[in-house]
Write a protein that holds these residues in place. Structure first.
Motif, mmCIF file in Angstrom:
data_model
loop_
_atom_site.group_PDB
_atom_site.id
_atom_site.type_symbol
_atom_site.label_atom_id
_atom_site.label_comp_id
_atom_site.label_asym_id
_atom_site.label_seq_id
_atom_site.Cartn_x
_atom_site.Cartn_y
_atom_site.Cartn_z
ATOM 1 N N TRP A 79 0.828 -1.208 0.000
ATOM 2 C CA TRP A 79 0.000 0.000 0.000
ATOM 3 C C TRP A 79 0.861 1.256 0.000
ATOM 4 C CZ3 TRP A 79 -4.399 2.525 -0.606
ATOM 5 C CH2 TRP A 79 -4.587 3.744 0.029
ATOM 6 N N LEU A 80 1.927 1.248 0.792
ATOM 7 C CA LEU A 80 2.795 2.419 0.841
ATOM 8 C C LEU A 80 3.461 2.672 -0.515
ATOM 9 C CD1 LEU A 80 4.500 1.994 4.334
ATOM 10 C CD2 LEU A 80 2.666 3.554 3.701
ATOM 11 N N VAL A 81 3.876 1.603 -1.195
ATOM 12 C CA VAL A 81 4.488 1.769 -2.522
ATOM 13 C C VAL A 81 3.487 2.389 -3.489
ATOM 14 C CG1 VAL A 81 5.439 0.547 -4.500
ATOM 15 C CG2 VAL A 81 6.168 -0.069 -2.199
ATOM 16 N N LEU A 82 2.275 1.821 -3.531
ATOM 17 C CA LEU A 82 1.246 2.365 -4.414
ATOM 18 C C LEU A 82 0.918 3.810 -4.061
ATOM 19 C CD1 LEU A 82 -1.168 -0.709 -4.596
ATOM 20 C CD2 LEU A 82 0.413 0.084 -6.361
ATOM 21 N N HIS A 83 0.849 4.072 -2.772
ATOM 22 C CA HIS A 83 0.536 5.434 -2.330
ATOM 23 C C HIS A 83 1.622 6.411 -2.771
ATOM 24 C CE1 HIS A 83 -0.319 8.775 0.405
ATOM 25 N NE2 HIS A 83 -1.511 8.248 0.596
ATOM 26 N N MET A 84 2.882 5.988 -2.630
ATOM 27 C CA MET A 84 3.983 6.874 -3.018
ATOM 28 C C MET A 84 4.038 7.075 -4.529
ATOM 29 S SD MET A 84 6.953 5.408 -0.521
ATOM 30 C CE MET A 84 6.702 5.291 1.245
ATOM 31 N N VAL A 85 3.904 5.992 -5.290
ATOM 32 C CA VAL A 85 3.981 6.099 -6.746
ATOM 33 C C VAL A 85 2.845 6.952 -7.283
ATOM 34 C CG1 VAL A 85 3.861 4.808 -8.905
ATOM 35 C CG2 VAL A 85 5.249 3.944 -7.008
ATOM 36 N N LEU A 86 1.629 6.602 -6.872
ATOM 37 C CA LEU A 86 0.482 7.361 -7.369
ATOM 38 C C LEU A 86 0.499 8.793 -6.843
ATOM 39 C CD1 LEU A 86 -2.025 7.192 -9.091
ATOM 40 C CD2 LEU A 86 -3.312 6.403 -7.101
ATOM 41 N N GLY A 87 0.889 8.939 -5.569
ATOM 42 C CA GLY A 87 0.984 10.292 -5.020
ATOM 43 C C GLY A 87 2.027 11.122 -5.722
ATOM 44 N N GLY A 88 3.165 10.482 -6.073
ATOM 45 C CA GLY A 88 4.193 11.214 -6.821
ATOM 46 C C GLY A 88 3.714 11.618 -8.202
ATOM 47 N N ALA A 89 2.975 10.722 -8.874
ATOM 48 C CA ALA A 89 2.452 11.056 -10.199
ATOM 49 C C ALA A 89 1.452 12.200 -10.122
ATOM 50 C CB ALA A 89 1.795 9.822 -10.822
ATOM 51 N N VAL A 90 0.558 12.153 -9.125
ATOM 52 C CA VAL A 90 -0.427 13.230 -8.971
ATOM 53 C C VAL A 90 0.270 14.545 -8.657
ATOM 54 C CG1 VAL A 90 -2.301 14.067 -7.504
ATOM 55 C CG2 VAL A 90 -2.296 11.694 -8.303
ATOM 56 N N THR A 91 1.298 14.468 -7.808
ATOM 57 C CA THR A 91 2.037 15.690 -7.471
ATOM 58 C C THR A 91 2.728 16.279 -8.698
ATOM 59 O OG1 THR A 91 2.412 14.873 -5.232
ATOM 60 C CG2 THR A 91 3.849 16.638 -5.995
ATOM 61 N N ALA A 92 3.347 15.420 -9.500
ATOM 62 C CA ALA A 92 4.043 15.903 -10.695
ATOM 63 C C ALA A 92 3.064 16.513 -11.693
ATOM 64 C CB ALA A 92 4.812 14.751 -11.348
ATOM 65 N N GLY A 147 -6.609 15.322 -11.919
ATOM 66 C CA GLY A 147 -5.557 14.417 -11.467
ATOM 67 C C GLY A 147 -5.639 14.133 -9.973
ATOM 68 N N THR A 148 -5.921 15.183 -9.190
ATOM 69 C CA THR A 148 -6.037 14.995 -7.742
ATOM 70 C C THR A 148 -7.229 14.119 -7.387
ATOM 71 O OG1 THR A 148 -5.019 17.157 -7.381
ATOM 72 C CG2 THR A 148 -6.242 16.193 -5.545
ATOM 73 N N LEU A 149 -8.397 14.422 -7.958
ATOM 74 C CA LEU A 149 -9.602 13.635 -7.674
ATOM 75 C C LEU A 149 -9.462 12.201 -8.184
ATOM 76 C CD1 LEU A 149 -12.403 16.246 -8.477
ATOM 77 C CD2 LEU A 149 -11.460 15.608 -6.252
ATOM 78 N N GLY A 150 -8.839 12.056 -9.369
ATOM 79 C CA GLY A 150 -8.645 10.711 -9.912
ATOM 80 C C GLY A 150 -7.710 9.882 -9.060
ATOM 81 N N GLY A 151 -6.612 10.499 -8.620
ATOM 82 C CA GLY A 151 -5.690 9.776 -7.750
ATOM 83 C C GLY A 151 -6.344 9.369 -6.448
ATOM 84 N N ALA A 152 -7.153 10.269 -5.856
ATOM 85 C CA ALA A 152 -7.864 9.933 -4.621
ATOM 86 C C ALA A 152 -8.847 8.792 -4.852
ATOM 87 C CB ALA A 152 -8.585 11.164 -4.084
ATOM 88 N N ALA A 153 -9.534 8.797 -6.009
ATOM 89 C CA ALA A 153 -10.505 7.732 -6.302
ATOM 90 C C ALA A 153 -9.811 6.380 -6.444
ATOM 91 C CB ALA A 153 -11.282 8.073 -7.574
#
Length: 391
Positions: A79-92, A147-153
């Motif tokens: 979960w942490l890996v997915l959270h970091m990867v997806l969170g990094g993509a949304v941030t970028a 991107g933010t809403l999609g990443g949260a979903a």
């Protein structure tokens, strides 16, 4: 969250290494650091709280399943890996989109006719001809929001998979809920016993006070004082039990045991009831759990005796021998008819429930002690409880 593993990954991928080793070192260090972050038990609890607070995931609190922590830890790490990867993509994406939303209007308002976007040269135009630059600016803002809403979903959909309960946890949660309900039922039974005894004793004492008011004011005063004391004790029991049912911090006051029979006996005698007590054996040999439950059994039995059989000829005998605790309570009922409980009463049934949980035996009923003379009939309660569960 990604800063610690990224820092470790960069340190394990020095520039002097070949590209292949740098990539391998970066990936291994990132994965190892992420596993370390997900290993503590508190990491999953914190992740669940964050997912519920930020993503509205509605996840249940983790349940301790001894022996399977490694499964939960690995799921937390994923979960942490997915959270970091997806969170990094949304941030970028959000950063680039926000930069574009500012850059297009800035170039137009600055009077520049051209701007470079990802290696492409775009002609903005002067004056109102360059107003079209506002459209990509709005599009960039919409991209950042999407991107933010999609990443949260996506994270909200993945959270139950990696942070939700497994089958073992669901079974453990159900068992914990059953234990809680059983505890609440036991507390409710104790409250019934305590309050029922107090109300019965107070009613009898009030009747005694009324009878003595004109002829013996001092006796009436003693009866009223006894009502006050028993009512105050009942209020303490009520506060203690209700506090536990509300999941507040319970009182540290010890629960009464057979060693506390004397105040109970004196309270019954204070109502004017005739109570003879006989104790055989050493009550100190009785385990604490059995002693507490036996006290409640005696309390309920005395309450029933005063409620249904009057105030005369009550006898209580407790015996400790051969690995058993025996409690016998008798009182005359004046008729051979069986004693009936009040509608909704739990007296004898409640006693049977307690004794059954302790693997004991219960006998209750009317016994004839005078060759068929109904006037000599006694209501007899006999309880036998093993002092050890294997007895």
């Amino acid at each position: 969250m990604s800063l610690p593993p990224l820092t470790a990954a960069v340190l394990f991928a020095p520039p002097k290494w070949p590209v292949e080793l740098r990539v391998l070192g970066f990936v291994l260090a990132f994965a190892l650091m992420t596993v370390v972050m997900g290993a503590p038990v508190t990491a999953r609890r914190v992740s669940v709280r964050l997912a519920n607070g930020l993503l509205r995931a509605g996840l249940p609190a983790p349940v301790d399943t001894t022996g399977r922590h490694w499964v939960d830890r690995s799921r937390t790490s994923v979960w942490l890996v997915l959270h970091m990867v997806l969170g990094g993509a949304v941030t970028a994406v959000s950063f680039v989109a926000a930069l574009g939303a500012v850059a297009f209007p800035s170039v137009w308002l600055g009077g520049e006719e051209r701007m470079a976007v990802f290696g492409l040269s775009l002609r903005i135009g002067e004056g109102w001809r360059g107003a079209w630059a506002l459209l990509p600016a709005v599009g960039c803002l919409a991209l950042a929001v999407a991107g933010t809403l999609g990443g949260a979903a996506v994270l909200r959909a993945l959270a139950p998979v990696f942070l939700g309960h497994r089958l073992g946890e669901r079974l453990a949660a159900a068992e914990e809920r059953m234990n809680l309900l059983a505890q609440q039922n036991r507390l409710a039974q104790e409250l019934h016993d305590s309050i029922g005894h107090t109300l019965t004793a107070s009613t009898i004492q009030a009747a005694v006070a009324v009878e003595l008011m004109g002829t013996d004011p001092a006796g009436a005063r003693r009866a009223l004082n006894s009502i006050e004391e028993t009512s105050r004790a009942a209020m303490d029991d009520l506060d203690h039990v209700l506090g536990m049912l509300r999941e507040e911090r319970p009182s540290t006051a010890p629960r009464p045991t057979l060693a506390d029979l004397d105040p109970l006996v004196e309270g019954v005698r204070g109502t004017g009831a005739e109570l003879a007590v006989e104790i055989r054996g050493d009550l100190a040999r009785v385990p604490a759990t059995v002693s507490r439950e036996a006290y409640r059994i005696v309390q309920e039995g005395l309450t029933n005796a005063m409620r249904h059989g009057g105030r005369g000829g009550i006898r209580l005998r407790t015996t400790v021998r051969d690995g058993w605790l025996e409690v016998e309570l008798t009182n005359p009922v004046g008729t051979g008819a069986p004693v009936r409980q009040r509608p909704g009463g739990r007296g004898v049934e409640g006693i049977k429930d307690r004794v059954r949980l302790l693997r004991g035996e219960t006998r209750a009923g009317v016994v004839d002690t005078a060759g068929g003379d109904a006037r000599e009939a006694l209501w007899r309660l006999l309880v036998r409880i093993p002092l050890r569960s294997g007895s």
